[in-house]
Structures are given as structure tokens and as C-alpha cells.
Design an enzyme around this catalytic site. Sequence first.
Site, mmCIF file in Angstrom:
data_model
loop_
_atom_site.group_PDB
_atom_site.id
_atom_site.type_symbol
_atom_site.label_atom_id
_atom_site.label_comp_id
_atom_site.label_asym_id
_atom_site.label_seq_id
_atom_site.Cartn_x
_atom_site.Cartn_y
_atom_site.Cartn_z
ATOM 1 N N GLU A 24 37.334 32.206 -37.137
ATOM 2 C CA GLU A 24 37.525 32.898 -35.985
ATOM 3 C C GLU A 24 39.048 33.630 -35.800
ATOM 4 O OE1 GLU A 24 38.969 31.320 -32.346
ATOM 5 O OE2 GLU A 24 38.517 29.310 -33.073
ATOM 6 N N LYS A 158 39.450 20.448 -27.970
ATOM 7 C CA LYS A 158 40.742 20.364 -27.806
ATOM 8 C C LYS A 158 41.071 19.401 -26.561
ATOM 9 C CE LYS A 158 41.518 25.016 -27.498
ATOM 10 N NZ LYS A 158 40.464 25.563 -28.317
HETATM 11 N N1 PSU Z 1 40.842 26.265 -31.480
HETATM 12 C C1 PSU Z 1 42.416 26.421 -31.805
HETATM 13 N N2 PSU Z 1 43.218 27.220 -30.909
HETATM 14 C C2 PSU Z 1 42.427 28.175 -30.262
HETATM 15 C C3 PSU Z 1 40.957 28.151 -29.942
HETATM 16 C C4 PSU Z 1 40.119 27.239 -30.737
HETATM 17 O O1 PSU Z 1 42.989 25.507 -32.420
HETATM 18 O O2 PSU Z 1 43.220 29.020 -29.688
HETATM 19 C C5 PSU Z 1 40.271 29.179 -29.311
HETATM 20 C C6 PSU Z 1 38.808 29.158 -29.709
HETATM 21 O O3 PSU Z 1 38.674 30.458 -29.905
HETATM 22 C C7 PSU Z 1 37.972 28.827 -28.521
HETATM 23 C C8 PSU Z 1 38.742 29.178 -27.277
HETATM 24 O O4 PSU Z 1 36.477 29.246 -28.681
HETATM 25 O O5 PSU Z 1 40.030 28.691 -27.745
HETATM 26 C C9 PSU Z 1 38.266 28.416 -26.185
HETATM 27 O O6 PSU Z 1 38.695 29.160 -24.984
HETATM 28 P P1 PSU Z 1 37.926 29.054 -23.737
HETATM 29 O O7 PSU Z 1 38.554 27.407 -23.320
HETATM 30 O O8 PSU Z 1 38.589 29.692 -22.677
HETATM 31 O O9 PSU Z 1 36.443 29.104 -23.555
#
Ligand code: PSU
Length: 308
Positions: A24, A158
Site C-alpha cells: 500500500e 493498530k
Molecule cells: N499501517 C501502518 N501505517 C498506516 C496504515 C497502516 O503501519 O498508516 C494506514 C493503512 O493504509 C490503513 C489506514 O488502511 O492506515 C487506516 O486508516 P483509517 O483508520 O482512517 O481507516
Amino acid sequence: MIPMSFSIEVAEAMKSGQPLVALESTIITHGMPFPQNVETARLVEAEVRANGAVPATIAVLDGTLHIGLDAAQLDSLGQAHNVAKLSRADIAACIATGGTGATTVAATMIAAELAGISVFATGGIGGVHRGAETTFDVSADLHELAQTAVTVVAAGAKAILDLPKTFEVLETLGVPVIAYGQDEIPAFWSRQSGIPAPLRMDSADSIAKAHQMRGLMDLPGGQLVCNPIPVEAEIAAEEITPVIEAALKEADAQGIAAKAVTPFLLDRMFAMTEGRSLTANIALVLNNARLASEIAVALHNLSHKSAK
Ligand code: PSU
Ligand code: MN
């Protein structure tokens, strides 16, 4: 026609039938500061190659969906400001209007499936945010896992999230959550979450077979593989929990909402741990790239066997 462009490396790999691993780009633009973001992206790609697969970093650049970025594209994306953070809701609009955006887990899964790539490595998926009972902030990543047939390798969700609620939602959505080599779901910076894993697998081959079986059974959706951070890079839960809580309090006080929440929290954690959260994040992404490559190779071998 979808304006899609394949890097030379990815196009060659597809022609000669080599295993591919999708990567990604939101982690590059919104998850890590420059220059560590670009350095990490390169290391992750090298790790995929070293483990027998070909990396395909995904992003939308000037209205074209790129499957694989060349060195210059990666470099400029890593330094660009105001890049959109694309999920299922906005990826098509971004392409249609000639925009530039980084793909989250959800959008990367969509692009990977379009390109015929079955395995994807990231850091941690998005999930149910703490306080979701009032904010309703639940990442689109969860619903994507329920409908797009890509196996995603992450170090769990996370730990800034509400992990029990995140895994409840995944269960409701019918997403297989597989802990790799241990009985508990890992918690991103830490190896343990206290949450028992619904499934445990100890080899890339088993994970590939489970992916293949879902396809044979016409079950939509992918799998979430939760790969614990390496022991030497781990930040213990006792140590990281107060930092997460402090970051969450700041986000709340500043009224940070929607798409800005995850990048804000990661950035504050980086500052408060004096970079340790980032070092751990880099180690776990590399570890995930390795396992994803092994799964891609195993899946490739399986499909060749069944074709004979
Ligand atoms: N994993 C990481 N750092 C990130 C992300 C994932 O180590 O920044 C990103 C991914 O792209 C994931 C997004 O889909 O954070 C999630 O964002 P939200 O909580 O707004 O859906
Ligand atoms: Mn959100």
C-alpha cells in the site's frame, strides 16, 4: 477502461507468471515521516524480492492506477504534500478526475484484486476506533476484508484502536483472522493483545491452502493474517499503552476526526516515543513483507500443482 499502468518489473512478472505481493501507499504518505517513509518502502520492496516474489506498490498518480511504482514515482509520492488518502469510497472518483492519492488497505485490496494479485503486506489494518460507540468511526478496511479476495498480512490492527471491538466486527463479517505462529492476536507494536486468535497457522503453506479453499468454495472476501512483530523490535504493552492514551487525549482535545485520526495518532506516537514507535513499525512491516512473499510463493506453487 480503467486507466491502469504496470511498472516494468510487475509487467514482466505477470508475463512470466511469477508470484506478486501488493503493497500500500498510505503508509508512505500518511503513516511515516519523510525520509524514513521512502527508505522503508524501498526496504520492503527489497524484502519481497529477497523472498522470491515481486513487489507491486499501489497508488493513483494523475488519474492512473499504478500497480508497481518506479524509483522516481516512489520518491515523489513520499515527498508530496496534500496527497489524498483513498479508500473504497473515493478511489474511483480520484481516478476519474485525474487526481493523485495514496491507497489505504481497503483501496489497495481493490486494486490488487483488479490486477490479479492475491497477497498484500502492510503494517496494521484500520479498525474500530476507541469511542466508536459515539463517533461511529470504523475503518472501511474491515468491510473490504469481507468482500475482496486478497490475503492481507499485518501485525494485527493498530493498537491505537479498540482491538476487542475490531475483532468482534471481523468475526461478524466472516473474515478469517489467522494468528501466525502463536495463539493470541498480536497488537501491532506488541506481540500480545490478550485476545485469543480465532485461527492459528504455523506455515505459509497452510495460509495459502486456506486462501485457495475460500476461492474453491466461492466465499467472497479475503483473510487477515496477524504476524507478530519480531521479539527484538517489540515495545511492551505496559510501555506503549500510556503513550497511546496520551495521543488519544490530544486527538480528542484538538477535535481530530475522520481520516485525520490515524495519521495524527501515529505522528504523535512517533514524537512521544522519540522515534521508537517508527522503528518498531518499520521492523514489523519488513517482517510482514517476508511472510506475505512466502504465502505468495506457496499460493503460486499450489495453483501450478492444481493446473497439472
Ligand atoms: N499501517 C501502518 N501505517 C498506516 C496504515 C497502516 O503501519 O498508516 C494506514 C493503512 O493504509 C490503513 C489506514 O488502511 O492506515 C487506516 O486508516 P483509517 O483508520 O482512517 O481507516
Ligand atoms: Mn476512520
